[in-house]
Design an enzyme around this catalytic site. Structure first.
Site, PDB file in Angstrom:
ATOM      1  N   CYS A   2       0.835  -1.193   0.000  1.00 54.63           N
ATOM      2  CA  CYS A   2       0.000   0.000   0.000  1.00 54.63           C
ATOM      3  C   CYS A   2       0.874   1.249   0.000  1.00 54.63           C
ATOM      4  O   CYS A   2       1.912   1.297   0.657  1.00 54.63           O
ATOM      5  CB  CYS A   2      -0.944   0.104   1.194  1.00 54.63           C
ATOM      6  SG  CYS A   2      -2.084  -1.257   1.315  1.00 54.63           S
ATOM      7  N   ARG A  27       3.849  -0.377  -4.809  1.00 55.74           N
ATOM      8  CA  ARG A  27       3.584  -0.841  -3.443  1.00 55.74           C
ATOM      9  C   ARG A  27       2.274  -1.612  -3.317  1.00 55.74           C
ATOM     10  O   ARG A  27       1.981  -2.187  -2.260  1.00 55.74           O
ATOM     11  CB  ARG A  27       3.543   0.353  -2.476  1.00 55.74           C
ATOM     12  CG  ARG A  27       4.837   1.125  -2.419  1.00 55.74           C
ATOM     13  CD  ARG A  27       4.693   2.295  -1.491  1.00 55.74           C
ATOM     14  NE  ARG A  27       4.589   1.875  -0.110  1.00 55.74           N
ATOM     15  CZ  ARG A  27       5.625   1.653   0.691  1.00 55.74           C
ATOM     16  NH1 ARG A  27       6.848   1.832   0.237  1.00 55.74           N
ATOM     17  NH2 ARG A  27       5.448   1.280   1.924  1.00 55.74           N
ATOM     18  N   TRP A  74      -2.780  -2.831  -1.577  1.00 51.02           N
ATOM     19  CA  TRP A  74      -2.455  -4.264  -1.679  1.00 51.02           C
ATOM     20  C   TRP A  74      -3.247  -4.898  -0.535  1.00 51.02           C
ATOM     21  O   TRP A  74      -2.931  -4.693   0.631  1.00 51.02           O
ATOM     22  CB  TRP A  74      -0.953  -4.473  -1.498  1.00 51.02           C
ATOM     23  CG  TRP A  74      -0.525  -5.899  -1.667  1.00 51.02           C
ATOM     24  CD1 TRP A  74      -0.152  -6.496  -2.828  1.00 51.02           C
ATOM     25  CD2 TRP A  74      -0.416  -6.906  -0.640  1.00 51.02           C
ATOM     26  NE1 TRP A  74       0.184  -7.816  -2.594  1.00 51.02           N
ATOM     27  CE2 TRP A  74       0.023  -8.099  -1.264  1.00 51.02           C
ATOM     28  CE3 TRP A  74      -0.659  -6.934   0.736  1.00 51.02           C
ATOM     29  CZ2 TRP A  74       0.245  -9.281  -0.561  1.00 51.02           C
ATOM     30  CZ3 TRP A  74      -0.455  -8.118   1.435  1.00 51.02           C
ATOM     31  CH2 TRP A  74      -0.004  -9.268   0.778  1.00 51.02           C
ATOM     32  N   ASN A 100      -1.537   2.419   5.489  1.00 55.35           N
ATOM     33  CA  ASN A 100      -0.640   1.346   5.043  1.00 55.35           C
ATOM     34  C   ASN A 100      -0.242   0.549   6.288  1.00 55.35           C
ATOM     35  O   ASN A 100       0.279   1.132   7.230  1.00 55.35           O
ATOM     36  CB  ASN A 100       0.592   1.976   4.371  1.00 55.35           C
ATOM     37  CG  ASN A 100       1.764   1.021   4.226  1.00 55.35           C
ATOM     38  OD1 ASN A 100       2.912   1.435   4.269  1.00 55.35           O
ATOM     39  ND2 ASN A 100       1.501  -0.246   4.056  1.00 55.35           N
ATOM     40  N   GLY A 101      -0.515  -0.758   6.269  1.00 54.91           N
ATOM     41  CA  GLY A 101      -0.147  -1.588   7.422  1.00 54.91           C
ATOM     42  C   GLY A 101      -1.300  -2.491   7.819  1.00 54.91           C
ATOM     43  O   GLY A 101      -2.220  -2.727   7.031  1.00 54.91           O
ATOM     44  N   GLU A 491      17.246 -18.123  -7.161  1.00 60.98           N
ATOM     45  CA  GLU A 491      16.841 -16.788  -7.594  1.00 60.98           C
ATOM     46  C   GLU A 491      16.227 -16.836  -9.008  1.00 60.98           C
ATOM     47  O   GLU A 491      15.218 -16.187  -9.278  1.00 60.98           O
ATOM     48  CB  GLU A 491      18.062 -15.854  -7.546  1.00 60.98           C
ATOM     49  CG  GLU A 491      17.846 -14.449  -8.047  1.00 60.98           C
ATOM     50  CD  GLU A 491      16.761 -13.657  -7.296  1.00 60.98           C
ATOM     51  OE1 GLU A 491      16.273 -14.117  -6.263  1.00 60.98           O
ATOM     52  OE2 GLU A 491      16.402 -12.572  -7.793  1.00 60.98           O
ATOM     53  N   LYS A 495      12.444 -15.644  -9.841  1.00 65.69           N
ATOM     54  CA  LYS A 495      12.113 -14.619 -10.844  1.00 65.69           C
ATOM     55  C   LYS A 495      11.034 -15.142 -11.784  1.00 65.69           C
ATOM     56  O   LYS A 495      10.082 -14.452 -12.104  1.00 65.69           O
ATOM     57  CB  LYS A 495      13.339 -14.221 -11.680  1.00 65.69           C
ATOM     58  CG  LYS A 495      14.400 -13.406 -11.013  1.00 65.69           C
ATOM     59  CD  LYS A 495      14.043 -11.949 -10.790  1.00 65.69           C
ATOM     60  CE  LYS A 495      13.383 -11.747  -9.461  1.00 65.69           C
ATOM     61  NZ  LYS A 495      14.194 -11.494  -8.308  1.00 65.69           N
ATOM     62  N   GLU A 498       7.564 -15.502 -10.075  1.00 64.65           N
ATOM     63  CA  GLU A 498       6.855 -14.282  -9.681  1.00 64.65           C
ATOM     64  C   GLU A 498       6.358 -13.460 -10.855  1.00 64.65           C
ATOM     65  O   GLU A 498       5.333 -12.797 -10.744  1.00 64.65           O
ATOM     66  CB  GLU A 498       7.660 -13.435  -8.697  1.00 64.65           C
ATOM     67  CG  GLU A 498       8.895 -12.792  -9.235  1.00 64.65           C
ATOM     68  CD  GLU A 498       9.640 -11.991  -8.167  1.00 64.65           C
ATOM     69  OE1 GLU A 498       9.020 -11.430  -7.265  1.00 64.65           O
ATOM     70  OE2 GLU A 498      10.875 -11.929  -8.269  1.00 64.65           O
ATOM     71  N   HIS A 514      18.266 -37.408  -5.094  1.00 62.77           N
ATOM     72  CA  HIS A 514      17.560 -37.691  -3.838  1.00 62.77           C
ATOM     73  C   HIS A 514      16.063 -37.410  -3.949  1.00 62.77           C
ATOM     74  O   HIS A 514      15.385 -37.243  -2.937  1.00 62.77           O
ATOM     75  CB  HIS A 514      18.185 -36.890  -2.697  1.00 62.77           C
ATOM     76  CG  HIS A 514      19.635 -37.207  -2.489  1.00 62.77           C
ATOM     77  ND1 HIS A 514      20.066 -38.400  -1.965  1.00 62.77           N
ATOM     78  CD2 HIS A 514      20.750 -36.509  -2.809  1.00 62.77           C
ATOM     79  CE1 HIS A 514      21.387 -38.425  -1.942  1.00 62.77           C
ATOM     80  NE2 HIS A 514      21.832 -37.293  -2.454  1.00 62.77           N
ATOM     81  N   LYS A 614       5.865  -4.474  -3.788  1.00 63.81           N
ATOM     82  CA  LYS A 614       7.311  -4.290  -3.702  1.00 63.81           C
ATOM     83  C   LYS A 614       7.832  -4.349  -2.271  1.00 63.81           C
ATOM     84  O   LYS A 614       8.862  -4.934  -2.002  1.00 63.81           O
ATOM     85  CB  LYS A 614       7.639  -2.934  -4.325  1.00 63.81           C
ATOM     86  CG  LYS A 614       9.123  -2.631  -4.396  1.00 63.81           C
ATOM     87  CD  LYS A 614       9.758  -3.435  -5.490  1.00 63.81           C
ATOM     88  CE  LYS A 614      11.255  -3.283  -5.510  1.00 63.81           C
ATOM     89  NZ  LYS A 614      11.888  -4.431  -6.175  1.00 63.81           N
TER      90      LYS A 614
END
Ligand code: F6R
Length: 619
Positions: A2, A27, A74, A100-101, A491, A495, A498, A514, A614
């Site tokens: 947010c 955000r 968000w 925001n939160g 990584e 990528k 996402e 294994h 983000k």
């Protein structure tokens, strides 16, 4: 998660707030809204969807007035909808709040407020805030906000306006970021610096448990007890152009292409005359000499940078090192003490789990060093020492340049500690530093080789898309590597997941037998990081095992490696020759580009992938 903004001045607020929100859309982007006061009227516009939906709505029904707040969401509590979008109002529609939160005690507060007669219309936790402010209001909005925040539990940055006090804009923060932009005859509130950079480069970072009252001429900061606080403004030394696409199709692509330059700047800034310095680090050499172990804690991509850090720190600085994801670390009873150096890694410096882990480590007496990108962020401020990555604003949700900048800092820190602790010969360290300084030029060559208008990886991505459809969406990706490139395998998979929404796993190649080898048939595409290294032969054996089971192999190999061509690989990506230790900086680039081009081939929203944000300021 947010973004909130606020404006007070003489200009029309709507366009200023909308532009600021567009700078914060990274955000959160599932709904957005504005509340603006004109005269004694407050009007609201809120829409589910991206900011563009709100833009269209405002075109038809513009909001006039020069005091206002805005929000890009968000979702945490309540689905994305027009009703759940912020700002939220009190019963009389006089008080508007953008938040925001997360308010952890909202159910308890809501129940109490409902009993007192307050009417709620959304499913959000936020809505308790305007109702609480309404309850405490007796003619002074700042005082009512102050009393309201005293009963909130959780994390929040809020922006508040009251219809009857149109010449005031109030903000408050606890564990979510909030800055004040200082204008001339106008002032701004925002979650992050890019939102105000079109108007000012002078900002004040609010601290936890601080409240700010803005008029167009004045800024008054108080703590939650009502005591006045004086704070000097900070000057932002980067430009808004750095937060723009600069001709690239996406922020992610721009940020990938910035990497050689950024790493070069980091090395130039930190290495002068053959010695490394971390001028802003407030942990002394004697403290660093005494540490017995290093604990690295981070989330997501920053965690992968930390994992890579472990390989180099143990090998050269000879310090035992373990790496944890923040959300795990914070809920176990970690063995950290005053002989532990805790390194927290965070691009945003606001990740809630990493911040909580940092506090937990400090409680155990550990020294905390942050590797952070955002200046003045909570993690940077609360750590004992900070090393900034100075990678510039990272706007794409998928982290790229912050990752390689974090790696560069780990290399320098390793060489610094190795020298300090005398765990490697000075000549060896000198040679390694010399080799490290060669890497940005090699990254530049690699990026030039794969420049956007003519990119082999784009062709591979198109090939994958075709195959994916032929195999009725059954195909997926595996990323395999060994040793210091193993975190790069994680990584690369992250990528792809996402931004391209393709199932992808990263594995240490030695673990294949294994279990995961059972997955290999003609469906998976297996990215094998097989650069020249001490484990090269082992990687080649893994490639053979995959080929023997009909897997499709993309090999990332060292330029000039003829042997790799004998193994029937399907696709080849070459990286320039470099010392194995530094190869992760080069290998990261094709992994980022591959994910980018696969997402692009499928037509996805690369900079704003679904469900993500983000800066993860909630648990
Ligand atoms: C992945 C990504 C996330 C972040 C993670 C930590 O591309 O961006 O996994 O790395 O959320 O964020 P910071 O580094 O801001 O703590």
């Amino acid at each position: 998660m947010c973004g909130i903004v606020g404006y007070i001045g003489d200009r029309e607020a709507q366009n200023i707030l909308m532009k600021s929100l567009s700078r914060l859309e990274y955000r959160g982007y599932d709904s957005a809204g504005l509340a603006i006061i004109k005269g004694k009227k407050m009007r609201l516009a809120k829409k589910k969807g991206k900011l563009s939906v709100l833009v269209a709505d405002l075109k038809a029904n513009p909001l006039e007035g020069s005091t206002g707040i805005g929000h890009t969401r968000w979702s945490t509590h309540g689905v994305p909808s027009d009703t759940n979008a912020h700002p939220h109002l009190d019963c009389k529609g006089k008080i508007a709040v953008a938040h925001n939160g997360i308010i952890e005690n909202y159910l308890e507060l809501k129940e109490k407020l409902q009993k007192e007669g307050h009417k709620f219309i959304s499913e959000t936790d936020t809505e308790v805030i305007p109702h609480l402010i309404e309850k405490f209001y007796s003619g002074d909005i700042a005082e009512a906000v102050r009393r309201a925040v005293k009963v909130l539990r959780g994390s929040y940055a809020i922006a508040v306006i009251h219809r009857d006090e149109p010449l005031k804009l109030v903000g408050a923060r606890c564990d979510s970021p909030l800055i004040v932009g200082i204008g001339c005859g106008e002032n701004f509130l925002a979650s992050d610096v890019p939102a105000v950079l079109d108007h000012t480069k002078e900002v004040i970072y609010l601290e936890n448990h601080e409240l700010v009252v803005l008029t167009k001429e004045h800024i008054t900061i108080k703590d939650f007890e009502g005591r006045r606080i004086e704070r000097k403004p900070s000057k932002i030394n980067w430009d808004i152009s750095q937060a723009e696409k600069g001709g690239y199709k996406h922020f992610m692509l721009k940020e990938i292409y910035e990497q050689a330059h950024i790493i070069n700047n980091i090395l130039d800034e930190r290495c002068k005359k053959g010695s490394i310095s971390f001028h802003e680090l407030e942990i002394s050499d004697s403290e660093l000499e005494k540490i017995k172990r290093i604990a690295i804690v981070a989330c997501g991509t920053a965690y992968h940078a930390g994992l890579t850090g472990k390989y180099m720190l143990e090998e050269y600085a000879k310090v035992p090192c373990w790496v944890d994801v923040s959300s795990e670390f914070r809920y176990r009873d970690p063995l950290v003490d005053k002989e532990t150096l805790m390194i927290v890694v965070s691009q945003s410096g606001e990740t809630a789990d990493t911040l909580a882990a940092l506090r937990e480590a400090k409680r155990h007496g550990a020294k905390v060093l942050a590797i952070c990108n955002v200046l003045g962020s909570s993690i940077a401020r609360e750590s004992d020492g900070v090393i900034y990555t100075h990678a510039g604003p990272e706007i794409a949700v998928a982290s790229t340049k912050a990752y390689t900048a974090q790696l560069a800092i780990f290399y320098l820190l390793t060489l610094y500690l190795a020298k300090l602790r005398k765990t490697a010969a000075p000549a060896k360290l000198g040679a390694l530093l010399k080799e490290l300084k060669r890497i940005p030029a090699l990254m530049g060559e690699l990026l030039e080789e794969y420049r956007p208008e003519y990119n082999l990886l784009a062709a591979y991505a198109e090939g994958f898309k075709k195959y994916y459809h032929e195999k009725h969406n059954k195909t997926f990706f595996l990323y395999l590597a060994r040793n210091i490139n193993y975190p790069n395998a994680l990584e690369g998979a992250l990528k792809l997941k996402e931004i391209a929404y393709i199932s992808a796993e990263g594995y240490p190649a030695g673990e294949m037998k294994h279990g995961p080898i059972a997955l290999i048939d003609e469906n998976p595409w297996v990215v094998c990081i097989a650069v020249k290294s001490r484990t090269y032969d082992k990687m080649v054996s893994n490639i053979q095992e995959i080929k023997a089971r009909s897997g499709i192999v993309i090999a990332i190999a060292t330029e000039g490696d003829k042997e790799i061509l004998h193994h029937n690989i399907n696709y080849l990506v070459e990286i320039p020759k470099a010392e194995e230790l530094f190869s992760p900086l080069l290998v990261a680039i094709p992994l980022q580009l591959l994910a980018y081009y696969v997402a692009r081939a499928f037509g996805y929203d690369i900079d704003q992938p679904r469900n993500l944000a983000k800066s993860v300021t909630v648990e």
